[in-house]
Write a protein that holds these residues in place. Structure first.
Motif, PDB file in Angstrom:
ATOM      1  N   ARG A   1      -9.239   1.514  -3.838  1.00  0.00           N
ATOM      2  CA  ARG A   1      -8.134   0.622  -4.206  1.00  0.00           C
ATOM      3  C   ARG A   1      -7.614  -0.135  -2.991  1.00  0.00           C
ATOM      4  NH1 ARG A   1      -6.120  -2.721  -7.533  1.00  0.00           N
ATOM      5  NH2 ARG A   1      -3.881  -2.719  -7.721  1.00  0.00           N
ATOM      6  N   LEU A   2      -7.581   0.524  -1.839  1.00  0.00           N
ATOM      7  CA  LEU A   2      -7.118  -0.110  -0.599  1.00  0.00           C
ATOM      8  C   LEU A   2      -7.947  -1.352  -0.291  1.00  0.00           C
ATOM      9  CD1 LEU A   2      -5.278  -0.056   1.916  1.00  0.00           C
ATOM     10  CD2 LEU A   2      -7.010   1.407   2.999  1.00  0.00           C
TER      11      LEU A   2
ATOM     12  N   VAL B   1       0.872  -1.169   0.000  1.00  0.00           N
ATOM     13  CA  VAL B   1       0.000   0.000   0.000  1.00  0.00           C
ATOM     14  C   VAL B   1       0.912   1.221   0.000  1.00  0.00           C
ATOM     15  CG1 VAL B   1      -1.768   1.256   1.291  1.00  0.00           C
ATOM     16  CG2 VAL B   1      -1.798  -1.249   1.272  1.00  0.00           C
TER      17      VAL B   1
ATOM     18  N   THR C   1      -2.485   5.409  -2.457  1.00  0.00           N
ATOM     19  CA  THR C   1      -3.560   4.432  -2.561  1.00  0.00           C
ATOM     20  C   THR C   1      -4.853   5.026  -2.009  1.00  0.00           C
ATOM     21  OG1 THR C   1      -2.002   2.593  -2.295  1.00  0.00           O
ATOM     22  CG2 THR C   1      -4.331   2.112  -1.914  1.00  0.00           C
TER      23      THR C   1
END
Length: 125
Positions: free
Chosen positions: A16-17, A8, A12
């Motif tokens: 998306r995380l 990560v 991010t």
């Protein structure tokens, strides 16, 4: 039976995380800077804010890497996460001990001293 370690970054986003951490195992590797490792220091406030966001999405341990080059930085970062990675600083120390053709190491004492300093900084933190 190996864990897929997910990375990560500071860029991010939340959507998306969640994708990155879906079915993640082992630990999360947080890249603490944007850019090339070893070229800049992480912004502690930015790191802390991003670690909080990550912890809202996962219970996995979070390890911070990239940009950690000193015992002081290691100690500060260790208060924010479950572990730290120091790569470039150690590689640079090893590289300095090599012969001109990079075939033989002359003395790893500087590298050992550095790791002791990191260890001591973490013990006293």
């Amino acid at each position: 039976k190996l864990s897929m370690i997910r990375l990560v970054t500071p860029t991010t986003d939340e959507k998306r995380l969640k994708k990155i951490l879906y079915d993640a195992t082992g630990f999360v590797y947080y890249v603490s800077i944007t850019g090339i490792t070893g070229t800049q220091a992480p912004d502690i406030q930015n790191v802390q804010d991003n670690i909080k966001k990550i912890k809202q999405v996962t219970n996995l341990p979070i390890v911070i890497g990239f940009g950690i080059r000193s015992p002081t930085q290691a100690a500060i970062m260790s208060n924010t996460c479950d572990g730290i990675v120091i790569g470039s600083a150690v590689v640079d120390l090893i590289k300095k001990t090599l012969d001109d053709d990079y075939s033989n190491g002359k003395d790893l004492t500087p590298c050992l001293d550095f790791t002791r300093k990191i260890s001591n900084a973490l013990k006293h933190n």
